[in-house]
Design a protein around this motif. Sequence first.
Motif, PDB file in Angstrom:
ATOM      1  N   MET A   1       0.606  -1.173  -0.090  1.00 56.62           N
ATOM      2  CA  MET A   1      -0.466  -0.027  -0.216  1.00 56.62           C
ATOM      3  C   MET A   1       0.828   1.464   0.095  1.00 56.62           C
ATOM      4  O   MET A   1       0.886   2.249  -0.704  1.00 56.62           O
ATOM      5  CB  MET A   1      -1.061  -0.073   1.053  1.00 56.62           C
ATOM      6  CG  MET A   1      -0.413   0.186   2.723  1.00 56.62           C
ATOM      7  SD  MET A   1      -1.217   1.002   3.667  1.00 56.62           S
ATOM      8  CE  MET A   1      -0.682   2.579   3.610  1.00 56.62           C
ATOM      9  N   ALA A   2       2.504   1.094   0.110  1.00 59.43           N
ATOM     10  CA  ALA A   2       2.795   2.082   0.628  1.00 59.43           C
ATOM     11  C   ALA A   2       4.269   2.885  -0.410  1.00 59.43           C
ATOM     12  O   ALA A   2       4.946   1.329  -0.017  1.00 59.43           O
ATOM     13  CB  ALA A   2       3.310   2.646   1.748  1.00 59.43           C
ATOM     14  N   PRO A   3       5.121   3.140  -0.734  1.00 64.22           N
ATOM     15  CA  PRO A   3       6.102   3.239  -1.352  1.00 64.22           C
ATOM     16  C   PRO A   3       6.672   3.232  -0.179  1.00 64.22           C
ATOM     17  O   PRO A   3       6.512   3.988   0.455  1.00 64.22           O
ATOM     18  CB  PRO A   3       6.253   4.804  -2.248  1.00 64.22           C
ATOM     19  CG  PRO A   3       5.467   5.427  -1.407  1.00 64.22           C
ATOM     20  CD  PRO A   3       3.711   4.758  -0.647  1.00 64.22           C
ATOM     21  N   PRO A   4       8.244   2.919  -0.478  1.00 69.19           N
ATOM     22  CA  PRO A   4       9.452   2.516  -0.004  1.00 69.19           C
ATOM     23  C   PRO A   4       9.484   3.892   1.282  1.00 69.19           C
ATOM     24  O   PRO A   4       8.975   5.118   0.692  1.00 69.19           O
ATOM     25  CB  PRO A   4      10.917   2.429  -0.159  1.00 69.19           C
ATOM     26  CG  PRO A   4      10.168   2.334  -2.419  1.00 69.19           C
ATOM     27  CD  PRO A   4       8.534   2.053  -2.061  1.00 69.19           C
ATOM     28  N   PRO A   5       9.893   3.938   2.463  1.00 68.94           N
ATOM     29  CA  PRO A   5       9.568   5.245   3.259  1.00 68.94           C
ATOM     30  C   PRO A   5      10.499   6.225   2.842  1.00 68.94           C
ATOM     31  O   PRO A   5      12.504   5.881   2.123  1.00 68.94           O
ATOM     32  CB  PRO A   5      10.196   4.650   4.371  1.00 68.94           C
ATOM     33  CG  PRO A   5      10.810   4.011   4.247  1.00 68.94           C
ATOM     34  CD  PRO A   5      10.585   3.342   2.741  1.00 68.94           C
ATOM     35  N   PRO A   6      10.860   7.961   2.899  1.00 64.97           N
ATOM     36  CA  PRO A   6      11.656   8.447   2.338  1.00 64.97           C
ATOM     37  C   PRO A   6      12.843   9.036   3.236  1.00 64.97           C
ATOM     38  O   PRO A   6      13.844   9.332   2.329  1.00 64.97           O
ATOM     39  CB  PRO A   6      10.389  10.294   2.147  1.00 64.97           C
ATOM     40  CG  PRO A   6       9.522   9.541   3.639  1.00 64.97           C
ATOM     41  CD  PRO A   6       9.477   7.627   3.962  1.00 64.97           C
ATOM     42  N   GLN A   7      12.838   8.348   4.108  1.00 64.80           N
ATOM     43  CA  GLN A   7      14.188   8.284   5.166  1.00 64.80           C
ATOM     44  C   GLN A   7      14.915   7.070   4.743  1.00 64.80           C
ATOM     45  O   GLN A   7      14.499   6.099   4.723  1.00 64.80           O
ATOM     46  CB  GLN A   7      14.493   8.489   6.669  1.00 64.80           C
ATOM     47  CG  GLN A   7      13.105   9.693   7.025  1.00 64.80           C
ATOM     48  CD  GLN A   7      11.491   9.072   7.652  1.00 64.80           C
ATOM     49  OE1 GLN A   7      10.987   8.882   6.367  1.00 64.80           O
ATOM     50  NE2 GLN A   7      11.192   9.537   8.320  1.00 64.80           N
ATOM     51  N   PRO A   8      16.241   7.654   4.135  1.00 62.15           N
ATOM     52  CA  PRO A   8      16.669   6.365   4.048  1.00 62.15           C
ATOM     53  C   PRO A   8      17.052   5.127   5.156  1.00 62.15           C
ATOM     54  O   PRO A   8      17.398   5.488   6.520  1.00 62.15           O
ATOM     55  CB  PRO A   8      18.692   7.232   4.108  1.00 62.15           C
ATOM     56  CG  PRO A   8      18.343   8.816   5.392  1.00 62.15           C
ATOM     57  CD  PRO A   8      16.921   8.883   4.858  1.00 62.15           C
ATOM     58  N   LEU A   9      16.633   3.742   4.968  1.00 64.03           N
ATOM     59  CA  LEU A   9      17.092   3.310   5.609  1.00 64.03           C
ATOM     60  C   LEU A   9      18.064   2.077   4.928  1.00 64.03           C
ATOM     61  O   LEU A   9      18.310   2.267   3.050  1.00 64.03           O
ATOM     62  CB  LEU A   9      15.620   2.353   5.662  1.00 64.03           C
ATOM     63  CG  LEU A   9      14.701   2.557   6.313  1.00 64.03           C
ATOM     64  CD1 LEU A   9      12.859   1.760   6.499  1.00 64.03           C
ATOM     65  CD2 LEU A   9      15.386   2.867   7.834  1.00 64.03           C
ATOM     66  N   ALA A  10      18.859   1.437   5.471  1.00 68.57           N
ATOM     67  CA  ALA A  10      19.556   0.453   4.780  1.00 68.57           C
ATOM     68  C   ALA A  10      18.863  -0.246   3.880  1.00 68.57           C
ATOM     69  O   ALA A  10      17.449  -0.960   4.205  1.00 68.57           O
ATOM     70  CB  ALA A  10      20.532  -0.896   6.349  1.00 68.57           C
ATOM     71  N   LEU A  16      12.635  -5.284   4.661  1.00 65.99           N
ATOM     72  CA  LEU A  16      11.745  -5.679   5.686  1.00 65.99           C
ATOM     73  C   LEU A  16      10.617  -4.555   6.054  1.00 65.99           C
ATOM     74  O   LEU A  16       9.917  -5.092   6.033  1.00 65.99           O
ATOM     75  CB  LEU A  16      12.832  -5.167   7.026  1.00 65.99           C
ATOM     76  CG  LEU A  16      13.494  -6.456   7.622  1.00 65.99           C
ATOM     77  CD1 LEU A  16      14.740  -6.243   8.810  1.00 65.99           C
ATOM     78  CD2 LEU A  16      12.510  -7.780   7.872  1.00 65.99           C
ATOM     79  N   PHE A  17      10.751  -3.205   5.370  1.00 66.08           N
ATOM     80  CA  PHE A  17       9.982  -2.812   5.470  1.00 66.08           C
ATOM     81  C   PHE A  17       8.804  -2.709   4.344  1.00 66.08           C
ATOM     82  O   PHE A  17       7.028  -3.323   4.688  1.00 66.08           O
ATOM     83  CB  PHE A  17       9.997  -1.199   4.903  1.00 66.08           C
ATOM     84  CG  PHE A  17       9.060   0.265   5.282  1.00 66.08           C
ATOM     85  CD1 PHE A  17       8.811   0.289   6.519  1.00 66.08           C
ATOM     86  CD2 PHE A  17       8.634   0.057   4.025  1.00 66.08           C
ATOM     87  CE1 PHE A  17       7.480   1.328   7.102  1.00 66.08           C
ATOM     88  CE2 PHE A  17       7.035   1.309   4.621  1.00 66.08           C
ATOM     89  CZ  PHE A  17       7.251   1.504   6.068  1.00 66.08           C
ATOM     90  N   THR A  18       9.062  -3.397   3.130  1.00 65.57           N
ATOM     91  CA  THR A  18       8.001  -3.440   2.144  1.00 65.57           C
ATOM     92  C   THR A  18       7.288  -4.512   2.858  1.00 65.57           C
ATOM     93  O   THR A  18       6.154  -4.869   2.478  1.00 65.57           O
ATOM     94  CB  THR A  18       9.106  -4.218   1.269  1.00 65.57           C
ATOM     95  OG1 THR A  18      10.113  -3.133   1.035  1.00 65.57           O
ATOM     96  CG2 THR A  18       7.292  -4.280  -0.197  1.00 65.57           C
ATOM     97  N   GLN A  19       8.290  -5.604   3.937  1.00 62.17           N
ATOM     98  CA  GLN A  19       7.472  -7.383   4.227  1.00 62.17           C
ATOM     99  C   GLN A  19       6.867  -6.726   5.154  1.00 62.17           C
ATOM    100  O   GLN A  19       5.185  -7.291   5.265  1.00 62.17           O
ATOM    101  CB  GLN A  19       8.476  -8.062   4.743  1.00 62.17           C
ATOM    102  CG  GLN A  19       8.303  -9.644   4.710  1.00 62.17           C
ATOM    103  CD  GLN A  19       9.202  -9.852   6.461  1.00 62.17           C
ATOM    104  OE1 GLN A  19      10.296 -10.158   5.723  1.00 62.17           O
ATOM    105  NE2 GLN A  19       8.561 -10.837   6.736  1.00 62.17           N
ATOM    106  N   VAL A  20       6.708  -5.759   5.759  1.00 62.70           N
ATOM    107  CA  VAL A  20       5.389  -5.119   7.226  1.00 62.70           C
ATOM    108  C   VAL A  20       4.138  -4.762   6.244  1.00 62.70           C
ATOM    109  O   VAL A  20       3.509  -4.989   6.947  1.00 62.70           O
ATOM    110  CB  VAL A  20       6.456  -4.400   7.931  1.00 62.70           C
ATOM    111  CG1 VAL A  20       5.492  -3.738   8.508  1.00 62.70           C
ATOM    112  CG2 VAL A  20       8.217  -4.748   8.553  1.00 62.70           C
ATOM    113  N   VAL A  21       4.297  -4.035   4.912  1.00 64.26           N
ATOM    114  CA  VAL A  21       2.913  -3.778   4.247  1.00 64.26           C
ATOM    115  C   VAL A  21       2.575  -4.689   4.132  1.00 64.26           C
ATOM    116  O   VAL A  21       1.428  -5.033   4.228  1.00 64.26           O
ATOM    117  CB  VAL A  21       3.768  -2.350   3.761  1.00 64.26           C
ATOM    118  CG1 VAL A  21       2.615  -2.445   2.861  1.00 64.26           C
ATOM    119  CG2 VAL A  21       4.292  -1.542   4.050  1.00 64.26           C
ATOM    120  N   LYS A  22       3.231  -5.718   3.249  1.00 67.18           N
ATOM    121  CA  LYS A  22       2.909  -6.769   2.946  1.00 67.18           C
ATOM    122  C   LYS A  22       1.917  -7.851   3.904  1.00 67.18           C
ATOM    123  O   LYS A  22       1.422  -8.011   3.906  1.00 67.18           O
ATOM    124  CB  LYS A  22       3.999  -7.820   2.235  1.00 67.18           C
ATOM    125  CG  LYS A  22       4.190  -7.453   0.851  1.00 67.18           C
ATOM    126  CD  LYS A  22       4.199  -8.932   0.284  1.00 67.18           C
ATOM    127  CE  LYS A  22       3.943  -8.650  -1.646  1.00 67.18           C
ATOM    128  NZ  LYS A  22       5.822  -8.302  -1.701  1.00 67.18           N
TER     129      LYS A  22
END
Lengths: 746, 176, 126
Positions: A1-10, A16-22
């Motif tokens: 539902m959301a694009p990758p976050p704007p703050q830089p993450l490794a 992992l963030f994409t996985q959270v959204v999923k």
Amino acid sequence: MAPPPPQPLASKERSLFTQVVKNYENKQYKKGLKAADQILRKSPDHGDTIAMKALIINSQGNSEEAFALAKVALKNSMKSHVCWHVYGLLYRSAKNFEEAIKAYKFALKLEPESQQIQKDLALLQIQMRDYQGYVQSRRAILQQRTGWRQNWTALAVAQHLAGDLANAERTLTTYEETLKSPPPKTDTEHAEAILYKNSIIAEMGEDERALEHLDAAAKNNPDRASVMELRARYLLKLGRKEEAAKAYRLLLKRNAEYRAYFEGLQEALGLDKSNVEELKELYADVAKDNPRGDAATRIPLEFLQDDEFREAADQYLQRMLHKGVWSTFNNVKALYSDSKKRDTIQTLVEGYAAGNFSTQANGSTERQTNGDSDLFTPSVQYFLAQHYNYRLSRDLPKAMKYIDEALSSAPESVEYHMTKARIWKHYGNPQKAAELMEEGRALDARDRYINSKSAKYHLRNNENEAAIQNMGKFTRNEALGGPLGDLHDMQCVWYITEDGESYIRQGNLGLALKRFASISSIFEIWQEDQFDFHSFSLRKGQIRAYVDMMRWEDHLREHPFFTRAAISAARIYVMLHDQPDLAHAKLTNGVNGEKMDSAERKKAQKKAKKDQEKQAKEEAERKDSKKLAPVDQNGDPKKEDKDPKGEKLLQSSEPLVEAMKFITPLLEFSPKNIQAQQVGFEVFLRRKKYLLALRTLLASHALSPSDPTTHEQAIRLGQTFRIQTDPPDRKIQEVIAAEFDPVLPA
Amino acid sequence: MDIRVLTPADIPHVQSTNITNLPENYFLKYYLYHALSWPQLSYVAVDVSRPKKTPYDPPKIVGYVLAKMEEEPVNGIQHGHITSLSVMRTHRRLGLAEKLMRQSQRAMVETFGAQYVSLHVRLANIAALRLYRDTLGFEVEKVESKYYADGEDAYSMKMDLTNLREALEDTYADEG
Amino acid sequence: DREDPAPLPTSAEDRKAAAAMSSLEGRGGDDDDAAAKPNKEIDQEALGKAISRLELADKAGTVAAGEKKTKEKEEVEKRAKIKVDQADVTLLVEELDLSKGKATELLKANEGDAVKAMRGFVRAAA
């Protein structure tokens, strides 16, 4: 539902963030939380991750913690659309739609290209009936994705609901013009879009053009019934009577049990009640084609008079009674508002009972024998029992005599028991009534109808326990809260309302309030129910039905189901305001239990103890049986009721404020209901809102100038003004003088 | 008694009729799902003979048929399904159930090209079985064990709509 | 595969209803569109024109809205000139259960005459 976050993450955290959204989207909440925590160990301030965590926690049912987290997320990342979007979603799930809209708009400002935010915003706008906002959102969505028909239709719907019919039509036409070739017949979305457009043209009042459009574009439309109905209506409105008559005759061939078709045909033929001969012929023609129909023989009883009425009624009644049709009385009683017709029917059926079948009008004395004559005699007795039990022809001893005769030949008849119960009810004996209904129920234990009636009569006799036990024979046993819980789940409004009214009679105001609050929450669910259809209906393409639903939802709370419960609830709050002691009354007889003698009290206490033990046992059984966790209609786990007896409701410190929660919708949606106005008066008077009290009084007066309660309220308002030690503002006095004095009783 | 297509405003009373008569009950939203997906298929029987007492009187529903098309038909064969049908006990023997069913079946063929219609009925419900089999022409396909929540088995019944389709085509020739 | 699945109803009749209800939900957004393909039978050139017409209409709409706005503005200005006594606003808020905004509106619609405003209001439901 959301694009990758704007703050830089490794990159590892990014994936992992994409996985959270999923995980969230797939409702894998535990996995999602685990992954989110993993990110937060590395980047503890990462707003988007905290926001996603909040969203997941909210879905697990912990809304408070979710909001707290979302605020932290926003503090860390004020400029993140993900955080704002999540904030909106939380408000949305807490049903604070206004705040949700604000948050979505903020998110959209930060990320104007996001389809998802745009769509979430659009859905809330239409749910809240922000038509202008919805048009804007749908336009934006369409401009981003022009190739989908539903985006065009959606814009048209938005324009239509916003009242901009011309542009709604234009939008639909624009899309049609982009089609290279006409869609195949099987394209139901297209077929419906055509009829939807036609309905918009008609709504603009352009019947001529609507008819042309219908004939040109909907000739082979699969919704044939709609096309034929619309065509007949347009022709009639355009005064093309001959064609209209033909169209209505065709409709009657499809369905001869629909009054609107008969009325259309009559109008097309220029016939009214005075054209008796023509009407007789018209109905006789239809009856000939429909030997098993009802309407064509029943409706003429309304316009026929005197001998012609007698003859037709005789034929109709004999035919129905020979067939043993139970609903015969219900089907003719509307004629009783004409006392001559009532008397004719009484004479006819009394005649059948006396063995007299002469049909004087045509001289035939032959007994009609089409049907089972075994059914005839009891049918006649049954009819007469209902007849003498009816308000406009009541003679209870006669009713009792006939039902007993019927019962003596068929002691197992459920119907006869039901009628006998009703006769007892009219005698003012709810106990006998409930006994008879219960006997009837025992005769056909597998039939839920008689079970429901028996439960209702138990409630009328204040036997709540017996009532719920009856209902429990047909409810699901896995529901939380036993049979009553199931009835709540299944939105069984009639039972909950009757239960509440019974508790008022017994002075158990807590449980009564509890029930009426349940009705109110059922209506909230019904209002919320439309939400999914804002998107679902566009996918399905059935637009006219969707628009119908929207218009119905707009005045949902005018339904008498709501009005009845709301009036009772408001009355209770007025009582609680007047007698605060009622909030602590414990005993269950009389409004505050004074009238109980000690034997009765002992009995009541014993019963209460027994009920409690029983409840505890049931609770234990439920826990033992390891049944499935109960869920609501969206599959979410249900919460346990923390105030099952309504004690908290009862002890409200501001009963009049609580009352307003019912009064406001009552007066908004049912202003023509005199009881609503009258209970509104009582609340406003106590709140010392004299002008609002006057407003309800003027409304009641307009509805029924001679109503005794209105009269009494007028006197009371007048006295209130007179005895005021603190005279109201001069301007208010002026309003009262101008508006109140004319209706003040002499 | 009017027989006419169901509208959203009818639903609270249809739901009420259902829970008064039958053990299988549904949320209002489930009725909306039918009415908004296949608005042509569900019908109600309404007592219209009585004058309205208030401007808010809802229609007095005495019977209904709640019907749908199968969403994902096996082998792509379009067919209808009767989700629920009932008539108030006080209004039985008027042929309402049959009239409701016939209107619904025609719309299934006409609007959605249904080849057949299916339904389930409790093994013990002799009256319903008689209506479907003897009056309307359904056939028992099989017995589905424990179909209902209380554990009762159901007859799975089916009626071919080919004859209806042919009869309809003849009518269309007349209707022009 | 959901790890916290809502329990599956045990009977076939219930499962049917539950499946239908969950199909209504439509939680995803872009995914819906991915399933429903755009119409291939659309003439792309015509579509382009349609969209630019829509944009034109949009602008026209904005212009029209602008005109409407100026009218509204005039109305607003006219109303702004009407003097409203704050004591009257307070009176209406108190006596008629109105918000401050609504009370001000009602007063302005009645040329700032509180008695006229209240008389109209108490008669409105009759």
